[in-house]
Design an enzyme around this catalytic site. Structure first.
Site, PDB file in Angstrom:
ATOM      1  N   GLY A  23      38.804  35.939  28.887  1.00 43.83           N
ATOM      2  CA  GLY A  23      37.753  34.954  28.621  1.00 43.83           C
ATOM      3  C   GLY A  23      36.603  35.192  29.576  1.00 43.83           C
ATOM      4  O   GLY A  23      36.599  36.157  30.342  1.00 43.83           O
ATOM      5  N   SER A  27      36.555  30.400  33.081  1.00 45.09           N
ATOM      6  CA  SER A  27      37.303  29.881  31.930  1.00 45.09           C
ATOM      7  C   SER A  27      38.738  29.493  32.295  1.00 45.09           C
ATOM      8  O   SER A  27      39.468  28.979  31.437  1.00 45.09           O
ATOM      9  CB  SER A  27      37.314  30.921  30.804  1.00 45.09           C
ATOM     10  OG  SER A  27      37.917  32.126  31.262  1.00 45.09           O
ATOM     11  N   LYS A  29      41.077  31.724  33.828  1.00 43.60           N
ATOM     12  CA  LYS A  29      42.012  32.854  33.743  1.00 43.60           C
ATOM     13  C   LYS A  29      42.923  32.902  34.978  1.00 43.60           C
ATOM     14  O   LYS A  29      44.129  33.051  34.855  1.00 43.60           O
ATOM     15  CB  LYS A  29      41.247  34.196  33.656  1.00 43.60           C
ATOM     16  CG  LYS A  29      40.318  34.304  32.459  1.00 43.60           C
ATOM     17  CD  LYS A  29      39.614  35.640  32.417  1.00 43.60           C
ATOM     18  CE  LYS A  29      38.698  35.940  33.593  1.00 43.60           C
ATOM     19  NZ  LYS A  29      37.549  34.994  33.706  1.00 43.60           N
ATOM     20  N   THR A  30      42.302  32.802  36.151  1.00 44.92           N
ATOM     21  CA  THR A  30      43.106  32.925  37.381  1.00 44.92           C
ATOM     22  C   THR A  30      44.044  31.735  37.528  1.00 44.92           C
ATOM     23  O   THR A  30      45.209  31.903  37.913  1.00 44.92           O
ATOM     24  CB  THR A  30      42.173  33.056  38.609  1.00 44.92           C
ATOM     25  OG1 THR A  30      41.371  34.222  38.427  1.00 44.92           O
ATOM     26  CG2 THR A  30      42.959  33.187  39.895  1.00 44.92           C
ATOM     27  N   GLU A  96      41.773  40.136  37.804  1.00 43.00           N
ATOM     28  CA  GLU A  96      40.515  40.896  37.783  1.00 43.00           C
ATOM     29  C   GLU A  96      40.749  42.296  37.229  1.00 43.00           C
ATOM     30  O   GLU A  96      40.193  43.296  37.748  1.00 43.00           O
ATOM     31  CB  GLU A  96      39.897  40.971  39.193  1.00 43.00           C
ATOM     32  CG  GLU A  96      39.631  39.624  39.853  1.00 43.00           C
ATOM     33  CD  GLU A  96      38.520  38.803  39.191  1.00 43.00           C
ATOM     34  OE1 GLU A  96      37.850  39.306  38.249  1.00 43.00           O
ATOM     35  OE2 GLU A  96      38.337  37.656  39.603  1.00 43.00           O
ATOM     36  N   LEU A 173      29.102  43.752  39.573  1.00 45.15           N
ATOM     37  CA  LEU A 173      28.351  42.976  40.569  1.00 45.15           C
ATOM     38  C   LEU A 173      29.197  41.743  40.878  1.00 45.15           C
ATOM     39  O   LEU A 173      29.243  40.787  40.098  1.00 45.15           O
ATOM     40  CB  LEU A 173      26.990  42.549  40.009  1.00 45.15           C
ATOM     41  CG  LEU A 173      26.169  41.643  40.930  1.00 45.15           C
ATOM     42  CD1 LEU A 173      25.640  42.416  42.129  1.00 45.15           C
ATOM     43  CD2 LEU A 173      25.019  41.003  40.161  1.00 45.15           C
ATOM     44  N   LEU A 174      29.900  41.792  42.018  1.00 45.48           N
ATOM     45  CA  LEU A 174      30.758  40.664  42.374  1.00 45.48           C
ATOM     46  C   LEU A 174      29.918  39.422  42.582  1.00 45.48           C
ATOM     47  O   LEU A 174      28.776  39.518  43.056  1.00 45.48           O
ATOM     48  CB  LEU A 174      31.534  40.964  43.664  1.00 45.48           C
ATOM     49  CG  LEU A 174      32.463  42.168  43.669  1.00 45.48           C
ATOM     50  CD1 LEU A 174      33.299  42.166  44.936  1.00 45.48           C
ATOM     51  CD2 LEU A 174      33.355  42.202  42.447  1.00 45.48           C
ATOM     52  N   TYR A 180      26.123  34.165  38.131  1.00 43.66           N
ATOM     53  CA  TYR A 180      26.564  34.041  36.737  1.00 43.66           C
ATOM     54  C   TYR A 180      26.655  32.583  36.314  1.00 43.66           C
ATOM     55  O   TYR A 180      26.926  31.717  37.134  1.00 43.66           O
ATOM     56  CB  TYR A 180      27.968  34.645  36.559  1.00 43.66           C
ATOM     57  CG  TYR A 180      28.033  36.120  36.858  1.00 43.66           C
ATOM     58  CD1 TYR A 180      27.718  37.060  35.875  1.00 43.66           C
ATOM     59  CD2 TYR A 180      28.400  36.577  38.120  1.00 43.66           C
ATOM     60  CE1 TYR A 180      27.777  38.417  36.153  1.00 43.66           C
ATOM     61  CE2 TYR A 180      28.462  37.934  38.402  1.00 43.66           C
ATOM     62  CZ  TYR A 180      28.148  38.855  37.413  1.00 43.66           C
ATOM     63  OH  TYR A 180      28.200  40.201  37.696  1.00 43.66           O
TER      64      TYR A 180
HETATM   65  N1  LIG Z   1      31.293  25.657  33.705  1.00 42.58           N
HETATM   66  C1  LIG Z   1      32.598  25.582  34.011  1.00 42.58           C
HETATM   67  N2  LIG Z   1      33.515  25.493  33.038  1.00 42.58           N
HETATM   68  C2  LIG Z   1      34.825  25.386  33.339  1.00 42.58           C
HETATM   69  N3  LIG Z   1      35.317  25.395  34.598  1.00 42.58           N
HETATM   70  C3  LIG Z   1      34.453  25.510  35.607  1.00 42.58           C
HETATM   71  C4  LIG Z   1      33.049  25.602  35.383  1.00 42.58           C
HETATM   72  N4  LIG Z   1      32.435  25.692  36.578  1.00 42.58           N
HETATM   73  C5  LIG Z   1      33.405  25.667  37.518  1.00 42.58           C
HETATM   74  N5  LIG Z   1      34.624  25.569  36.942  1.00 42.58           N
HETATM   75  C6  LIG Z   1      35.868  25.555  37.685  1.00 42.58           C
HETATM   76  O1  LIG Z   1      36.486  26.817  37.549  1.00 42.58           O
HETATM   77  C7  LIG Z   1      37.891  26.613  37.413  1.00 42.58           C
HETATM   78  C8  LIG Z   1      38.511  27.846  36.781  1.00 42.58           C
HETATM   79  O2  LIG Z   1      38.523  28.844  37.783  1.00 42.58           O
HETATM   80  P1  LIG Z   1      39.285  30.210  37.580  1.00 42.58           P
HETATM   81  O3  LIG Z   1      40.694  29.996  37.110  1.00 42.58           O
HETATM   82  O4  LIG Z   1      39.101  30.981  38.847  1.00 42.58           O
HETATM   83  O5  LIG Z   1      38.443  30.864  36.378  1.00 42.58           O
HETATM   84  P2  LIG Z   1      38.262  32.397  35.972  1.00 42.58           P
HETATM   85  O6  LIG Z   1      39.356  33.181  36.632  1.00 42.58           O
HETATM   86  O7  LIG Z   1      38.361  32.424  34.481  1.00 42.58           O
HETATM   87  O8  LIG Z   1      36.907  32.785  36.451  1.00 42.58           O
HETATM   88  C9  LIG Z   1      37.995  25.353  36.593  1.00 42.58           C
HETATM   89  O9  LIG Z   1      39.232  24.683  36.772  1.00 42.58           O
HETATM   90  C10 LIG Z   1      36.850  24.521  37.144  1.00 42.58           C
HETATM   91  O10 LIG Z   1      37.268  23.726  38.214  1.00 42.58           O
HETATM   92  C1  LIG Z   2      30.346  39.225  33.862  1.00 39.66           C
HETATM   93  C2  LIG Z   2      30.538  40.154  35.019  1.00 39.66           C
HETATM   94  C3  LIG Z   2      31.270  39.754  36.125  1.00 39.66           C
HETATM   95  N1  LIG Z   2      31.425  40.580  37.172  1.00 39.66           N
HETATM   96  C4  LIG Z   2      32.201  40.140  38.351  1.00 39.66           C
HETATM   97  C5  LIG Z   2      31.809  38.805  38.914  1.00 39.66           C
HETATM   98  C6  LIG Z   2      33.099  38.310  39.527  1.00 39.66           C
HETATM   99  O1  LIG Z   2      33.199  38.875  40.843  1.00 39.66           O
HETATM  100  C7  LIG Z   2      34.163  38.900  38.631  1.00 39.66           C
HETATM  101  C8  LIG Z   2      34.688  37.944  37.591  1.00 39.66           C
HETATM  102  O2  LIG Z   2      35.403  36.918  38.207  1.00 39.66           O
HETATM  103  P1  LIG Z   2      36.062  35.674  37.407  1.00 39.66           P
HETATM  104  O3  LIG Z   2      37.345  35.474  38.142  1.00 39.66           O
HETATM  105  O4  LIG Z   2      36.268  36.070  35.977  1.00 39.66           O
HETATM  106  O5  LIG Z   2      35.138  34.528  37.546  1.00 39.66           O
HETATM  107  O6  LIG Z   2      33.553  39.986  37.943  1.00 39.66           O
HETATM  108  C9  LIG Z   2      30.912  41.854  37.146  1.00 39.66           C
HETATM  109  O7  LIG Z   2      31.083  42.649  38.093  1.00 39.66           O
HETATM  110  N2  LIG Z   2      30.177  42.258  36.060  1.00 39.66           N
HETATM  111  C10 LIG Z   2      29.989  41.451  34.987  1.00 39.66           C
HETATM  112  O8  LIG Z   2      29.310  41.888  34.007  1.00 39.66           O
END
Ligand SMILES: Nc1ncnc2c1ncn2[C@@H]1O[C@H](COP(=O)(O)OP(=O)(O)O)[C@@H](O)[C@H]1O
Ligand SMILES: Cc1cn([C@H]2C[C@H](O)[C@@H](COP(=O)(O)O)O2)c(=O)[nH]c1=O
Ligand SMILES: [Zn+2]
EC number: 2.7.1.21
Length: 191
Positions: A23, A27, A29-30, A96, A173-174, A180
């Site tokens: 996703g 979203s 995922k983690t 990741e 790009l972390l 983002y």
């Molecule tokens: N716009 C958003 N939509 C949903 N969750 C968000 C948003 N902004 C921040 N969050 C937070 O991010 C958490 C999900 O984090 P995480 O599991 O690390 O997501 P992912 O790994 O998909 O990037 C949610 O539980 C919520 O607290």
């Molecule tokens: C879209 C996108 C993301 N990234 C990087 C940015 C974050 O460091 C990770 C994604 O972390 P998350 O746990 O899913 O929030 O990926 C990137 O390097 N390039 C991209 O296009």
């Protein structure tokens, strides 16, 4: 047939399988990966967790969600290290995964064929909505794919895309909210 996590849990414990959690950014995922791995630990299964060494965003070695829930992991430079470090393991978690090399799919197959439950979390698309790294290939070969969604920061709908808010065009790009925002189709494409 629809598969829920109950179906995953009820399967023969000697069979391996590949699960993908994908996703946009934010979203969940983690969080979902950590939830599944903790349940496996409660079941007293040997669990190994990996992330790409380049992902130092929140911590060098912990897998950390945006809400700061975390679980210890082993950072690795190449997917081949996951095979070497997964002896006697019943469950392997990989976060990741979009940052790994293309060999990750073969590594997942080898692990699953040895009877290991492999749970892979990562971005399905980059900021240009293009397939990201090995994730799409692993989605194709996985038994179970779960697509999770964030909330669009522009309109509140379900977000499927990771919109980059700066002009950098590198694929990798972390970053987090500094770089983002999760957006729905209408807000991502400005329809
Ligand atoms: N716009 C958003 N939509 C949903 N969750 C968000 C948003 N902004 C921040 N969050 C937070 O991010 C958490 C999900 O984090 P995480 O599991 O690390 O997501 P992912 O790994 O998909 O990037 C949610 O539980 C919520 O607290
Ligand atoms: C879209 C996108 C993301 N990234 C990087 C940015 C974050 O460091 C990770 C994604 O972390 P998350 O746990 O899913 O929030 O990926 C990137 O390097 N390039 C991209 O296009
Ligand atoms: Zn929107």
């Amino acid at each position: 047939m629809l598969f829920s996590e109950q179906n995953f849990a009820q399967r023969n414990p000697n069979f391996g399988a590949i699960e993908v959690i994908c996703g946009s950014m934010f979203s969940g995922k983690t969080e979902e990966l950590i939830r599944r791995l903790r349940r496996a630990q409660f079941a007293k299964l040997k669990v190994e967790i990996f992330k790409p060494a380049i992902d130092k965003r929140y911590d060098d070695s912990l897998v950390v969600s945006h809400d700061r829930s975390s679980i210890p992991s082993t950072p690795v430079d190449h997917s081949s290290a996951i095979l070497l470090l997964s002896n006697d393991t019943k469950v392997v978690g990989i976060d990741e995964a979009q940052f790994f090399d293309e060999d990750l799919a073969d590594v997942c197959v080898k692990l699953a064929n040895k009877g290991i439950r492999v749970i892979v979390a990562g971005l399905d698309m980059d900021f240009e909505a293009k397939p990201f790294g090995p994730i799409p290939q692993i989605m194709a070969i996985a038994e179970h794919v779960t697509k999770v969604h964030a909330v669009c920061v522009q309109c509140g709908a379900q977000a499927n895309y990771s919109y980059r808010i700066n002009e950098d065009k590198k694929q990798v790009l972390l970053g987090e909210k500094d770089s983002y925002e999760p957006r729905c189709r209408i807000c991502y494409y400005n329809l």
